[in-house]
Design an enzyme around this catalytic site. Structure first.
Site, PDB file in Angstrom:
ATOM      1  N   SER A  60      14.132   1.404  -1.695  1.00  0.00           N
ATOM      2  CA  SER A  60      15.539   1.619  -2.748  1.00  0.00           C
ATOM      3  C   SER A  60      14.747   1.600  -4.306  1.00  0.00           C
ATOM      4  CB  SER A  60      16.346   0.426  -2.569  1.00  0.00           C
ATOM      5  OG  SER A  60      15.609  -0.907  -2.617  1.00  0.00           O
ATOM      6  N   GLY A  97      16.245   0.614   2.005  1.00  0.00           N
ATOM      7  CA  GLY A  97      16.481  -0.269   3.164  1.00  0.00           C
ATOM      8  C   GLY A  97      15.078   0.128   3.994  1.00  0.00           C
ATOM      9  N   ASN A 128      10.833  -4.659   1.942  1.00  0.00           N
ATOM     10  CA  ASN A 128      11.698  -4.877   3.034  1.00  0.00           C
ATOM     11  C   ASN A 128      11.185  -5.618   4.159  1.00  0.00           C
ATOM     12  OD1 ASN A 128      14.175  -4.092   1.530  1.00  0.00           O
ATOM     13  ND2 ASN A 128      13.383  -1.823   2.029  1.00  0.00           N
ATOM     14  N   ASP A 209      22.737  -7.001  -9.271  1.00  0.00           N
ATOM     15  CA  ASP A 209      21.850  -7.665  -8.100  1.00  0.00           C
ATOM     16  C   ASP A 209      20.893  -8.446  -8.428  1.00  0.00           C
ATOM     17  OD1 ASP A 209      20.133  -5.720  -8.210  1.00  0.00           O
ATOM     18  OD2 ASP A 209      20.700  -4.734  -6.502  1.00  0.00           O
ATOM     19  N   HIS A 212      17.223  -4.827  -8.506  1.00  0.00           N
ATOM     20  CA  HIS A 212      16.670  -3.550  -8.816  1.00  0.00           C
ATOM     21  C   HIS A 212      16.789  -3.255 -10.265  1.00  0.00           C
ATOM     22  CE1 HIS A 212      17.865  -3.443  -4.559  1.00  0.00           C
ATOM     23  NE2 HIS A 212      17.221  -2.300  -4.422  1.00  0.00           N
TER      24      HIS A 212
END
Length: 234
Positions: A60, A97, A128, A209, A212
């Site tokens: 991402s 992801g 991840n 968030d 990011h």
């Protein structure tokens, strides 16, 4: 320094909220069958022959999570390279992801779908894996398999690294953090050690968030990565 580590730890844990809950194997199977989108591949056929072709293979952080089509890592890097006098097309092969296993499963698909062999592939995977607590040994194996495939095809490569959140423990961090410098040295690949360096600790550069990059954060990352990419394309 301790405070900085704490901020990084909290922020990195939040990355999991933007990732699919799939297992490593499920992620690999899904990404292999569904990515990348054909649009950038088709666009590659229209570029001038002397334009450098760069592929950004990642998760991402590369895909431009929650950003506009011109605000993510790939388009900003492309514009920045042109500002530096390098005519380049940067293909966005980021999948939100994605794990290292997912990248390994789809790397051949990405490369085979291009109009020609890339001049450089930038690999940024593993965040991840770390957030899901996957084995650093498996992450190393997957990323090395990607680099080996690039080497087999005689494609220049570059790595952007990730660091383990301190709450993963010292043993895990030691094994995980060593992956990127070790493989960069083994394959003679330029390395940008931590993709979110100078961004993860500054809320002004992050989306809501807390992990990011927002457009300003992407610009900060690219300002540091672009010189390495420029040198790698020479």
């Amino acid at each position: 320094m301790a405070k900085r580590h704490l901020v990084v730890a909290v922020a990195l844990v939040h990355l999991s909220t933007a990732c699919s809950p799939a297992t490593d194997e499920q992620s690999a199977a899904t990404n292999a069958s569904s990515a990348p989108a054909p649009a950038p591949v088709a666009r590659a056929t229209a570029e001038a022959a002397d334009t450098k072709l760069v592929v950004a293979l990642g998760d991402s952080l590369y895909a431009g999570y929650n950003l506009g089509p011109t605000e993510g890592f790939a388009p900003v890097l492309e514009r920045t390279l042109k500002e530096r006098g390098v005519a380049a097309q940067v293909v966005n092969a980021g999948v939100s992801g994605d794990t290292s296993a997912g990248g390994r499963a789809r790397v051949a698909f990405v490369l085979d779908g291009l109009a020609r062999k890339p001049d450089l592939v930038i690999v940024g995977l593993g965040a991840n894996d770390m957030l899901r607590g996957l084995s650093p040994a498996r992450t190393r194996e997957n990323i090395e398999a990607i680099l080996a495939e690039l080497k087999r095809r005689d494609i220049p490569m570059m790595l952007t690294g990730m660091v383990a959140a301190p709450n993963m423990g010292a043993d895990y961090a030691g094994a995980f953090n060593a992956i990127y410098p070790d493989l960069a040295k083994k394959y003679g690949a330029p390395l940008y050690p931590f993709f979110l360096d100078g961004v993860i600790t500054d809320r002004r550069l992050l989306l809501g968030d807390g992990i990011h990059p927002n457009p300003a954060g992407v610009n900060r990352v690219v300002s540091k990565v672009a010189p390495l990419v420029t040198e790698a394309l020479k």
